[in-house]
Design a protein around this motif. Sequence first.
Motif, PDB file in Angstrom:
ATOM      1  N   UNK A  19       0.818  -1.213   0.000  1.00 36.60           N
ATOM      2  CA  UNK A  19       0.000   0.000   0.000  1.00 36.60           C
ATOM      3  C   UNK A  19       0.852   1.263   0.000  1.00 36.60           C
ATOM      4  N   UNK A  20       1.997   1.203   0.686  1.00 41.21           N
ATOM      5  CA  UNK A  20       2.871   2.376   0.733  1.00 41.21           C
ATOM      6  C   UNK A  20       3.374   2.727  -0.661  1.00 41.21           C
ATOM      7  N   UNK A  21       3.821   1.735  -1.383  1.00 40.81           N
ATOM      8  CA  UNK A  21       4.326   1.984  -2.741  1.00 40.81           C
ATOM      9  C   UNK A  21       3.238   2.596  -3.614  1.00 40.81           C
ATOM     10  N   UNK A  22       2.022   2.056  -3.525  1.00 37.43           N
ATOM     11  CA  UNK A  22       0.906   2.578  -4.326  1.00 37.43           C
ATOM     12  C   UNK A  22       0.582   4.018  -3.932  1.00 37.43           C
ATOM     13  N   UNK A  23       0.527   4.271  -2.630  1.00 40.33           N
ATOM     14  CA  UNK A  23       0.190   5.621  -2.146  1.00 40.33           C
ATOM     15  C   UNK A  23       1.224   6.642  -2.580  1.00 40.33           C
ATOM     16  N   UNK A  24       2.486   6.304  -2.432  1.00 41.70           N
ATOM     17  CA  UNK A  24       3.517   7.291  -2.716  1.00 41.70           C
ATOM     18  C   UNK A  24       3.637   7.580  -4.210  1.00 41.70           C
ATOM     19  N   UNK A  25       3.422   6.582  -5.042  1.00 45.52           N
ATOM     20  CA  UNK A  25       3.408   6.841  -6.481  1.00 45.52           C
ATOM     21  C   UNK A  25       2.242   7.758  -6.846  1.00 45.52           C
ATOM     22  N   UNK A  26       1.087   7.535  -6.224  1.00 40.37           N
ATOM     23  CA  UNK A  26      -0.074   8.377  -6.488  1.00 40.37           C
ATOM     24  C   UNK A  26       0.156   9.797  -5.979  1.00 40.37           C
ATOM     25  N   UNK A  27       0.764   9.915  -4.795  1.00 39.58           N
ATOM     26  CA  UNK A  27       1.048  11.248  -4.261  1.00 39.58           C
ATOM     27  C   UNK A  27       2.004  12.014  -5.168  1.00 39.58           C
ATOM     28  N   UNK A  28       2.988  11.310  -5.708  1.00 40.39           N
ATOM     29  CA  UNK A  28       3.939  11.970  -6.615  1.00 40.39           C
ATOM     30  C   UNK A  28       3.212  12.447  -7.872  1.00 40.39           C
ATOM     31  N   UNK A  29       2.311  11.633  -8.385  1.00 37.63           N
ATOM     32  CA  UNK A  29       1.537  12.032  -9.562  1.00 37.63           C
ATOM     33  C   UNK A  29       0.670  13.258  -9.255  1.00 37.63           C
ATOM     34  N   UNK A  30       0.054  13.254  -8.072  1.00 39.32           N
ATOM     35  CA  UNK A  30      -0.792  14.384  -7.691  1.00 39.32           C
ATOM     36  C   UNK A  30       0.031  15.639  -7.451  1.00 39.32           C
ATOM     37  N   UNK A  31       1.253  15.472  -6.930  1.00 38.02           N
ATOM     38  CA  UNK A  31       2.125  16.635  -6.774  1.00 38.02           C
ATOM     39  C   UNK A  31       2.419  17.270  -8.137  1.00 38.02           C
ATOM     40  N   UNK A  32       2.683  16.455  -9.117  1.00 40.28           N
ATOM     41  CA  UNK A  32       2.919  16.975 -10.471  1.00 40.28           C
ATOM     42  C   UNK A  32       1.673  17.669 -11.015  1.00 40.28           C
ATOM     43  N   UNK A  33       0.495  17.075 -10.738  1.00 31.71           N
ATOM     44  CA  UNK A  33      -0.754  17.688 -11.210  1.00 31.71           C
ATOM     45  C   UNK A  33      -0.985  19.031 -10.527  1.00 31.71           C
ATOM     46  N   UNK A  34      -0.657  19.111  -9.243  1.00 30.39           N
ATOM     47  CA  UNK A  34      -0.801  20.386  -8.520  1.00 30.39           C
ATOM     48  C   UNK A  34       0.110  21.445  -9.139  1.00 30.39           C
ATOM     49  N   UNK A  35       1.300  21.055  -9.516  1.00 38.28           N
ATOM     50  CA  UNK A  35       2.236  21.990 -10.143  1.00 38.28           C
ATOM     51  C   UNK A  35       1.696  22.476 -11.488  1.00 38.28           C
ATOM     52  N   UNK A  36       1.191  21.546 -12.275  1.00 42.10           N
ATOM     53  CA  UNK A  36       0.676  21.899 -13.597  1.00 42.10           C
ATOM     54  C   UNK A  36      -0.574  22.771 -13.499  1.00 42.10           C
ATOM     55  N   UNK A  37      -1.436  22.466 -12.551  1.00 38.77           N
ATOM     56  CA  UNK A  37      -2.704  23.189 -12.413  1.00 38.77           C
ATOM     57  C   UNK A  37      -2.603  24.383 -11.453  1.00 38.77           C
ATOM     58  N   UNK A  38      -1.385  24.627 -10.930  1.00 36.25           N
ATOM     59  CA  UNK A  38      -1.154  25.764 -10.018  1.00 36.25           C
ATOM     60  C   UNK A  38      -2.039  25.697  -8.775  1.00 36.25           C
ATOM     61  N   UNK A  39      -2.136  24.489  -8.219  1.00 30.93           N
ATOM     62  CA  UNK A  39      -2.922  24.280  -7.003  1.00 30.93           C
ATOM     63  C   UNK A  39      -1.989  24.219  -5.798  1.00 30.93           C
ATOM     64  N   UNK A  40      -2.098  25.145  -4.845  1.00 33.39           N
ATOM     65  CA  UNK A  40      -1.308  25.038  -3.620  1.00 33.39           C
ATOM     66  C   UNK A  40      -1.950  24.048  -2.655  1.00 33.39           C
ATOM     67  N   UNK A  41      -1.130  23.415  -1.827  1.00 31.23           N
ATOM     68  CA  UNK A  41      -1.657  22.421  -0.892  1.00 31.23           C
ATOM     69  C   UNK A  41      -0.972  22.563   0.466  1.00 31.23           C
ATOM     70  N   UNK A  42      -1.752  22.327   1.521  1.00 33.44           N
ATOM     71  CA  UNK A  42      -1.248  22.389   2.893  1.00 33.44           C
ATOM     72  C   UNK A  42      -1.614  21.095   3.611  1.00 33.44           C
ATOM     73  N   UNK A  43      -0.616  20.444   4.208  1.00 34.96           N
ATOM     74  CA  UNK A  43      -0.846  19.298   5.078  1.00 34.96           C
ATOM     75  C   UNK A  43      -0.471  19.712   6.500  1.00 34.96           C
ATOM     76  N   UNK A  44      -1.371  19.483   7.443  1.00 34.34           N
ATOM     77  CA  UNK A  44      -1.125  19.785   8.854  1.00 34.34           C
ATOM     78  C   UNK A  44      -0.974  18.467   9.603  1.00 34.34           C
ATOM     79  N   UNK A  45       0.211  18.254  10.176  1.00 35.85           N
ATOM     80  CA  UNK A  45       0.460  17.065  10.991  1.00 35.85           C
ATOM     81  C   UNK A  45       0.506  17.490  12.452  1.00 35.85           C
TER      82      UNK A  45
END
Length: 494
Positions: A19-45
């Motif tokens: 599951x970790x491998x699947x999640x991190x690949x998806x997160x990397x893809x979404x990070x690229x999409x955020x860059x392309x679409x100019x979407x800022x993101x905030x994660x609060x831990x």
Amino acid sequence: MLDTLDLELSLDKNSYKSQLETCMMKLRQLQNACWEKKLPAIFVLDGWTATGKGTLLKNMVGYMDPRGFVVHPIWPPTPEEQQYPFLWRFWQKLPSVGQVSVFYHSWYTRVLEDRLFDRISEAEIPTAMRQINAFERQMVDDGCAIAKFWLHLSCKELKKRLKKADDDPLDSWRVRPEDWQQVEHYEQYRGFAEEAIAQTSTGPAPWTLVEAHDARWAQIKVFTQAIATLSAALDRQHPQIPTQIPTPPAQEHLDPTEPNYLAQVDLQQQLSKEEYKQQLKNAQIDLRKLQMKIDREQIPVLAIFEGWDAGGKGGAIKRLTDVLDPRTYQVTAFAAPTDEEKAHHYLWRFWRQLPKAGKIRIFDRSWYGRVLVERVEGFATPTQWQRAYQEINEFEEQLTSAGYVLVKFWLHISPEEQLQRFRDRQNNPFKAYKLTDEDWRNREQWSLYEVAVNQAIQRTNTPYTPWTVVPANNKYYARVKAIETVIEAIENAL
């Protein structure tokens, strides 16, 4: 609330790796999409200490592109940060468009650790909660994706982990005295956490509660929710069924039910040159005396000047600052936002320029550009400038609740007086540079601006930040009026 979590939830090693491998690949893809679409993101831990947030971050950083990813560990505010409203330091760290920011702890320290250690009074807690909700809603309304995580441990597990870390010479330096206070005051701190979660888990920015006894389970839950949050935010940016909403025509006249504040101004008020000299001198002396008290009492003062082109803002600001110690004040003129400023929420550039405690700052133009020039010229959509009234009121309430003296001026002149001043500038080689083609073009849209100004005053004239509309056909009167208004506001605060 937190008692209902099943802290025995766990993942076996093989399931975790898959599951970790699947999640991190998806997160990397979404990070690229955020860059392309100019979407800022905030994660609060956030959550208890020793919940594995560091390992979680390490896994995340290992997969994502570090060029668009920033981690902000949040510690107690520095002496400089304490001289501003508590959210000031977080506005400085907001991601620009396309960037991802992770806050390792966050603005919630204000209602958790600060509360536990009596650095904030109980009377201030509701205000802080309200301001946090407003802050997060403003970010989401501006297109930012926010995911907030509370990592939860039982008291027994928390104590066990802290003792293990304390006994390890390689990890003991990480354990703060404040961390042991969480164990000692576990029930009280959990109550604070549950109240904060209940009050700030909103539609725009809900909390995700994470069972953190099993590190593998906790990581997968955080990553899965982060993926869902980014995916939903990208979907909102580009809905499957596009809707065309026609832009309404610019409003040239006020509704009959709306007050016309500008029409009520007596533009005949004036001072003779002799009266002006004497009153100006007296006012400047009074202001100089107050400057010492401002510094002693550590009161921040912010005066913002809005008004018609050639309304006399520069002259009023000069007389206001003539006798002040230049080390204790600063004038900031705002023009069109830069590319960097456009990459953030429109209030970001104003948060960055706030005065410290004990200082005076003067803004030539301000955040009201959102509901004035950006509205009239179409630089802001109707949705953006209409919600800006609430955002402005929230911003100003945060300043005044933090002890700021905030004075707002609109310098009002007649169209005839403006025309005369334009011609005077045009014919004066020392002032001709002040007159631009844009000034003439704005003049042609006087009726549109008149509506925008009246509505801005109506919607943002609050008890804690009232407007002062200054009759400015007579420059002498306007200058003295501005200084006397600032003096009165400071005296009231003192």
